[in-house]
Design an enzyme around this catalytic site. Structure first.
Site, short mmCIF file in Angstrom:
data_model
loop_
_atom_site.label_atom_id
_atom_site.label_comp_id
_atom_site.label_asym_id
_atom_site.label_seq_id
_atom_site.Cartn_x
_atom_site.Cartn_y
_atom_site.Cartn_z
N TYR A 107 0.86 -1.05 -0.37
CA TYR A 107 -0.35 -0.08 0.02
C TYR A 107 1.04 1.38 -0.24
CZ TYR A 107 -4.31 -2.32 1.38
OH TYR A 107 -5.28 -3.40 1.01
N TYR A 146 -0.74 -9.82 0.32
CA TYR A 146 0.37 -9.27 0.79
C TYR A 146 0.61 -10.27 2.40
CZ TYR A 146 -3.62 -6.29 3.14
OH TYR A 146 -4.70 -6.14 3.67
N ARG A 156 -2.70 -12.02 2.67
CA ARG A 156 -4.09 -12.00 2.57
C ARG A 156 -4.44 -11.80 1.04
NH1 ARG A 156 -7.72 -8.40 3.70
NH2 ARG A 156 -8.95 -9.97 3.28
N HIS A 159 -6.70 -8.43 -3.06
CA HIS A 159 -8.34 -7.63 -3.06
C HIS A 159 -8.75 -6.08 -3.32
CE1 HIS A 159 -6.15 -7.28 0.75
NE2 HIS A 159 -7.20 -5.99 1.14
N HIS A 161 -11.11 -2.98 -1.64
CA HIS A 161 -11.29 -2.42 -0.93
C HIS A 161 -12.88 -1.41 -1.37
CE1 HIS A 161 -8.86 -3.83 2.78
NE2 HIS A 161 -8.12 -3.49 1.82
FE LIG Z 1 -6.33 -4.69 2.29
#
Ligand SMILES: [Fe+2]
Length: 239
Positions: A107, A146, A156, A159, A161
């Site tokens: 991110y 990640y 995870r 995905h 959000h």
């Molecule tokens: Fe996330």
């Protein structure tokens, strides 16, 4: 089949509970006392408002909305779908916002310490208003998986959000969209916080070859239902 337990307008056999211990953060943030309903004020129900003027033309193209000195790196994808109400009617003028990791699973955020490269040309955030048919469309980069520290060797699944605002800022759905055939899906405590298999499937996008653009990008379809029996599950929420 479990008897449907409905509180408010939500079906809690499908929606994730506040407390889902395999998802460690919920242990800290789940409310320990019954929730207290608060009456909504007129200003909460009528404003603030937003409109088409607030949305810029590139806001729904994450491959171009943060370019500094080159192209965003990764696999281009198109994510499109419709926002629908409980009767399958389109929800026009709903504000959709998305945020996501880059192709490497990182991110653009200071608390993300994953040892993976940042992409200077990819911010990972976008927004769009649904049209009169409730339709939306984003162009973006397929996010990478990640690691997170929920449990040993936790990753995870890829995905995106999603936040969906309806007629006002109190009618908000926050959820996550996943990708089909991802081997990490059955291992993910966030997705598995949704107690119902059909509910989990509603969070997995569908590959759509008619949406795929030749020599440009793969297409994934993700419809969002904001009310009723086919309500898209929230992500496991903060109180
Ligand atoms: Fe996330």
């Amino acid at each position: 089949m479990m008897k449907s337990e409905v509180r408010g307008s939500l079906d809690w056999t499908v929606q994730p509970p506040f407390l889902h211990p395999p998802y460690g953060s919920t242990v800290k943030r789940a409310p320990q006392k019954p929730l207290i309903p608060l009456a909504h004020t007129l200003s909460e129900l009528t404003g603030p408002v937003y409109g088409a003027d607030n949305i810029q033309p590139l806001d729904n193209d994450l491959t171009r909305n943060a370019v500094k000195n080159g192209e965003a790196i990764g696999e281009r994808i198109i994510v499109a779908g419709r926002v629908l109400d409980e009767a399958g009617r389109p929800v026009p003028n709903a504000l959709l916002e998305i945020w996501q990791a880059n192709a490497c699973g990182r991110y653009f955020h200071q608390v993300d310490r994953h040892d993976a490269p940042l992409d200077p040309n990819f911010l990972g955030a976008g927004r769009v208003l649904t049209d009169k048919n409730g339709a939306y469309r984003f162009t973006t980069i397929r996010p990478g998986a990640y690691p997170w520290r929920n449990h040993e060797n936790a990753w995870r699944p890829a995905h995106i959000h999603f936040s969906v605002f309806g007629v006002n800022f109190l009618s908000r759905l926050v959820t996550q969209m996943y990708f089909p055939a991802d081997p990490l899906l059955p291992l993910d405590p966030v997705l598995n916080g949704v107690p119902d298999e059909q509910g989990r499937q509603r969070l997995v996008s569908v590959y759509d070859h008619s949406l795929t653009q030749p020599e440009w990008a793969l297409g994934y379809r993700f419809d969002i239902v904001v009310a009723g029996a086919r309500h898209t599950p929230f992500e496991t929420r903060e109180a």
